[in-house]
Design a protein around this motif. Structure first.
Motif, short mmCIF file in Angstrom:
data_model
loop_
_atom_site.label_atom_id
_atom_site.label_comp_id
_atom_site.label_asym_id
_atom_site.label_seq_id
_atom_site.Cartn_x
_atom_site.Cartn_y
_atom_site.Cartn_z
N LEU A 803 0.83 -1.20 0.00
CA LEU A 803 0.00 0.00 0.00
C LEU A 803 0.86 1.25 0.00
N GLY A 804 1.93 1.24 0.78
CA GLY A 804 2.83 2.39 0.82
C GLY A 804 3.43 2.66 -0.55
N ARG A 805 3.79 1.60 -1.28
CA ARG A 805 4.34 1.79 -2.62
C ARG A 805 3.32 2.45 -3.54
N SER A 806 2.07 1.97 -3.45
CA SER A 806 1.03 2.55 -4.30
C SER A 806 0.75 3.99 -3.94
N GLN A 807 0.75 4.30 -2.64
CA GLN A 807 0.53 5.68 -2.22
C GLN A 807 1.66 6.59 -2.69
N ASN A 808 2.88 6.04 -2.73
CA ASN A 808 4.00 6.81 -3.29
C ASN A 808 3.74 7.19 -4.74
N ARG A 809 3.20 6.23 -5.48
CA ARG A 809 2.92 6.49 -6.90
C ARG A 809 1.93 7.63 -7.06
N LEU A 810 1.03 7.79 -6.11
CA LEU A 810 0.04 8.87 -6.17
C LEU A 810 0.53 10.14 -5.50
N ARG A 811 1.82 10.16 -5.08
CA ARG A 811 2.43 11.32 -4.41
C ARG A 811 1.79 11.58 -3.05
N ARG A 812 1.19 10.56 -2.47
CA ARG A 812 0.65 10.70 -1.10
C ARG A 812 1.77 10.33 -0.13
N ARG A 813 2.74 11.22 -0.01
CA ARG A 813 3.97 10.91 0.69
C ARG A 813 3.75 10.62 2.17
N GLU A 814 2.94 11.43 2.83
CA GLU A 814 2.73 11.24 4.27
C GLU A 814 1.98 9.94 4.53
N ALA A 815 0.97 9.67 3.71
CA ALA A 815 0.21 8.44 3.87
C ALA A 815 1.11 7.22 3.63
N ALA A 816 1.99 7.32 2.62
CA ALA A 816 2.91 6.22 2.33
C ALA A 816 3.84 5.98 3.50
N ARG A 817 4.36 7.07 4.08
CA ARG A 817 5.26 6.92 5.22
C ARG A 817 4.55 6.24 6.38
N ARG A 818 3.31 6.64 6.66
CA ARG A 818 2.57 6.03 7.78
C ARG A 818 2.33 4.54 7.53
N SER A 819 1.97 4.19 6.29
CA SER A 819 1.72 2.78 5.98
C SER A 819 2.97 1.94 6.18
N MET A 820 4.09 2.48 5.69
CA MET A 820 5.32 1.70 5.78
C MET A 820 5.83 1.64 7.22
N GLU A 821 5.68 2.70 7.96
CA GLU A 821 6.11 2.66 9.37
C GLU A 821 5.26 1.67 10.16
N ARG A 822 3.98 1.64 9.87
CA ARG A 822 3.11 0.68 10.54
C ARG A 822 3.51 -0.75 10.17
N ALA A 823 3.81 -0.96 8.89
CA ALA A 823 4.27 -2.29 8.46
C ALA A 823 5.56 -2.67 9.19
N GLY A 824 6.49 -1.72 9.31
CA GLY A 824 7.74 -1.99 10.00
C GLY A 824 7.53 -2.36 11.45
#
Length: 915
Positions: A803-824
């Motif tokens: 999901l974080g990768r897909s959000q990156n593609r849409l330039r949703r940088r903050e949302a991508a960071r939150r998704s990836m941090e949660r995954a981590g």
């Protein structure tokens, strides 16, 4: 040099060598004869030499104890021409040279004090150059003259870096704490005890010496016989290899007989009687010795002579071979008399039966009945191997006029042995029974047990034929047709002949309905529903929960295995956990762990889905234990361990074990296991950022499932999503789309959270890669919700990462960071370190620090090892754009290559962890 099973001892000696460099220090390694002290000592000398020690060593022998300075001559052998010797003051050099016969003596022999002073001066000179290790093997036989000299030296050393390492035999032939060991203060003396080898280490020693790999049951018997003593074990293994029947009653090899019998024969009559009781009794106690022998003087002598030790109230031989020697010295008449006396006083029915069996030289109906009853009791308490041996004795002692009873006992013995994992002896009993059994139900029973024995021995295909022969022998007897058909169903499922398994399952249901027994019918319904689900993904509705096995010999937990497997395929984690917990309790209670390996593997898979890797590892250990009990190579334990390791991020070990598991599955004809392991290999390679290798494995798994007639999304639930992701990463979008559509069709049939979540993640990854990241985000968010609801944290974290990768593609940088941090965070909590690092890296690169929002995802993919073309394909940009973003990122991060990029990002990640 690596010594099997001695890593702990070698490690302790290494630490001792590295510590305490000022002044003299001593360490004593003690242990029984043959336990391996000299082998450890020899390896320690190599370790010391590798640490730049000057090693002075000697091996003492009993025959040389009366030779003056025999040990000292060995210690300084090789240094007589050294600068240290030449630098000795002339009177001291001459005294040493004369005492050791380097030179022809002139006049009176040198005094012992002069020799000791010379050695002291020599040791000081050697230690000025580098640390000195004085190494003495078999200290108990060191000649007294050398011992006096070394004691003199040790008392006078102060700051010199000198250490003394000695081995010491414990027991009556060795001084428990010789005078030399008391020279130094207690705080400067370390003592270690060399204990017995583990079964695996003993197997390595035997294989290294003779090149023979022992089967697990034979290794177990060898380890019990020698008590883990490597010398005794090697001699026993050699003696067994020279006879035709290693499973026959144990006797002492000639190489040990004289040594051990000599020890035993020296005992007084009272001690010999006490030792014989300990050898004959299954559960000897001090009270039992006193009751039978009338006193404890004899037992006290056996302990002082180092034959017997006391574990609380229980006397035990220090090595089991002492017990064998005691029995041999006693002879048959004294042994029989002791068993008669014990049979009169023991209360335990099993032990009394053992003693009665030992007194019966000919068939005896009363003793056979007693043994038969004891076998039943042993089976009830979960000791099937004990029950099997007792039933074998009962069959042997059954009079010839009771042939039917003897045959029944022989079959009971085989059934118990199968449950305990000893298929070799069971097959021998059954093949003998076939020669004496007339056609009909009795012969069908033999074929039924023979099929189970062959299955447990690892020959999946070979197990089917005896069961089919058993069906041909019998008709109209559902009490036997039901278990035969259930076993046929289960064995065909493992063989990968799902069409045959489905046919047998339908027949099983018809037979079960004919019995009028509801529990039997419920079991048949479960078995049929599982196979139908495997073949056509038709999810069952309203299934009954199987009862605990009512007759472990007739129905060896088949329905319970299948029910747990079905719940695992559906993703119903609470039901699957409950089923496997029940299975685990059942096999522990009945002692049938050897027949439950795949049940433990499926339980491990369930715990992995539930995010409890510690529980999964415990089930993997149980699967390994089941394999060890049988000694038969199995892909089960290899798969389970590889699965847990792959989630933890230990990919190299996981790949090696899974590869071994695949080879074993092919060799045994276990096609469903081969399919499962192949899918795991795909996941391992995908986890290791090798999508092309993953595609090859997952393509093969897909083809295998089609050839078996199985739905891959059922048999290997996560394989489809892994396949789509790997295909996307290698740019095979059309095949990925076709694969994702098949998953969606399976979802419509299964309609469970696991299937919905996996299909949603596959579609989300594919949509993002093919230019529809907005739709991809929607699919991935829905998939994450499914996994969250179902309680599957690992799959949830994987989905959040996508999901974080897909959000990156849409330039949703903050949302991508939150998704990836949660995954981590989730990966870290689970102990999935490899995946956690990947999530942290992506999270950091998703934050617009020095990098722009366009550069960050390019750098993230480059750090994962993607080529420029692969990055361009995934991000839907041109290769030139990728090159431009990387050049800009290199300047900002101060690196010049992809290798430096990975190093920089790894350092940043570690620094963040320290913060």
């Amino acid at each position: 040099m690596e010594v099997a099973g001695r890593a702990r001892e070698i490690g302790m000696i290494g630490k001792w060598l590295d510590s305490g460099t000022s002044g003299p220090w001593m360490a004593v390694l003690s242990g029984d004869v043959g336990i391996g002290k000299s082998t450890i000592w020899s390896t320690a000398l190599e370790v010391a030499a590798g640490r730049s020690y000057q090693v002075l060593s000697c091996r003492s022998d009993e025959s040389e104890t009366g030779l003056a300075y025999a040990g000292l001559g060995d210690l300084v052998n090789g240094v007589e021409g050294s600068a240290a010797v030449r630098g000795l003051r002339e009177p001291l050099r001459r005294a040493l040279a004369t005492a050791l016969w380097w030179e022809q003596p002139e006049g009176e022999p040198p005094s012992r004090r002069a020799v000791a002073m010379a050695v002291l001066d020599l040791v000081r000179r050697l230690s000025a150059e580098r640390p000195v290790l004085i190494a003495l093997d078999d200290l108990q036989w060191l000649d007294s003259a050398t011992e006096v000299v070394l004691a003199f030296v040790l008392r006078r050393l102060t700051v010199e870096p000198v250490k003394l390492l000695a081995t010491l035999r414990t027991g009556p032939d060795g001084d428990a704490w010789p005078a030399l060991a008391r020279v130094l203060p207690a705080e400067r003396v370390t003592r270690w005890e060399a204990g017995p080898l583990s079964p695996d280490a003993l197997a390595a020693v035997v294989e290294g010496r003779y090149g023979t790999a022992l089967t697990r049951p034979l290794l177990r018997r060898l380890h019990e016989a020698c008590g883990g003593n490597p010398l005794f074990g090697l001699e026993m293994a050699r003696a067994w290899a020279e006879r035709s029947d290693p499973a026959a009653a144990m006797s002492l090899p000639e190489s040990l007989r004289h040594r051990l019998r000599q020890r035993v024969s020296a005992l007084s009559p009272a001690a010999a009687e006490a030792a014989l009781l300990v050898a004959c009794a299954s559960r000897p106690t001090i009270g039992l010795v006193e009751t039978v022998t009338g006193g404890l003087e004899g037992l006290a002598e056996t302990t002082s002579e180092w034959l017997v030790s006391l574990d609380g109230e229980v006397p035990r031989f220090r090595n089991p071979l002492f017990g064998v020697a005691v029995l041999e010295v006693a002879g048959p008449l004294r042994r029989r008399d002791m068993h008669v006396r014990l049979a009169r006083v023991v209360d335990d029915p099993e032990e009394r039966a053992r003693h009665l069996a030992a007194t019966a030289g000919e068939p005896d109906a009363e003793v056979a009945d007693t043994l038969d009853d004891a076998a039943t009791l042993a089976a009830t308490r979960g000791a099937p191997l004990v029950a099997g041996e007792m039933a074998m004795h009962a069959a042997r002692l059954t009079p010839s006029g009771q042939a039917d009873i003897g045959l029944r006992r022989q079959l009971a013995a085989a059934a118990h042995l199968i449950s305990g994992g000893d298929g070799t002896r069971a097959r021998a009993l059954l093949e003998d029974a076939l020669r004496r059994c007339p056609p009909g139900p009795g012969r069908a029973e033999v074929f039924f047990l023979l099929g189970r024995a062959i299955f447990n021995s690892g020959d999946i295909a070979g197990s089917i034929v005896p069961l089919q022969w058993g069906r041909a022998e019998i008709a109209g007897h559902p009490e036997l047709l039901v278990p035969i058909t259930a076993s046929l169903t289960y064995f065909c499922m493992h063989l990968g002949d799902l069409a045959a398994a489905l046919g047998h399952a339908r027949e099983l249901l018809t037979l079960a309905e004919g019995t009028g027994d509801r529990a039997t019918r419920d079991d048949a319904v479960i078995v049929l529903a599982t196979l139908e689900f495997m073949c056509n993904a038709s999810a069952p509705v309203g299934l009954p929960v199987p009862a605990r096995a009512r007759d472990r010999d007739r129905a060896p937990l088949v329905a319970l295995h299948m029910y747990g497997y079905l719940c695992r395929c559906l993703g119903d984690l609470p039901a699957a956990k409950a089923a496997f917990a029940t299975l685990r309790a059942a096999v522990a209670e009945t002692g049938t762990e050897a027949s439950a390996e795949w049940g433990m593997v499926w339980a491990a898979e369930v715990e992995c889905l539930a995010g409890d890797l510690k529980a999964a590892a415990r089930y993997a250990d149980l699967a390994a234990h089941a394999v060890q009990e049988t000694g038969v190579p199995s892909s089960a334990a290899l798969f389970a361990e590889a699965l847990v390791l792959s989630l933890r991020g230990e990919l190299d070990r996981a790949r090696r074990l899974a590869g071994e598991g695949l080879s074993v599955a092919h060799a045994s004809g276990h096609r469903t296991a081969a399919l499962t392991v192949r899918a795991l290999l795909g996941f391992i390679d995908l986890s290791g950022d090798d999508p092309m290798a993953a595609v090859l494995h997952l393509d093969a798994a897909d083809q295998m499932s089609s050839s078996l007639g199985a739905v891959l999304e059922v048999v290997c639930p996560t394989a489809g999503a892994d396949h789509v992701e790997a295909l996307v990463l290698v740019g095979r979008y059309d095949q990925a789309a076709e694969r994702a559509e098949r998953m969606q069709r399976a979802v419509r049939a299964i309609d469970q959270p696991l299937a919905r979540g996996l299909a949603g993640r596959a579609r989300g990854v594919l949509l993002t890669a093919t230019g529809s990241p907005k739709r991809g985000v929607a699919e991935l968010e829905a998939a994450a919700a499914e996994f969250s609801t179902a309680g599957m944290p690992f799959e949830l974290a994987r989905t959040l990462l996508a999901l974080g990768r897909s959000q990156n593609r849409l330039r949703r940088r903050e949302a991508a960071r939150r998704s990836m941090e949660r995954a981590g965070r989730i990966f870290t909590e689970l102990g999935a370190e490899g995946w956690a690092e990947r999530a942290v890296l992506r999270s950091r690169l998703s934050t617009p620090n020095k990098l722009t929002v366009s550069e960050a995802p390019v750098v993230a993919l480059a750090a994962e090892g993607r080529t420029n073309q692969e990055i361009a394909d995934e991000l839907a940009i041109g290769v030139k754009t990728v090159e431009s973003h990387l050049s800009s990122a290199y300047r900002k991060l101060g690196v010049r290559s992809r290798t430096e990029l990975v190093v920089r990002l790894t350092a940043d990640r570690r620094g963040a962890g320290q913060d």
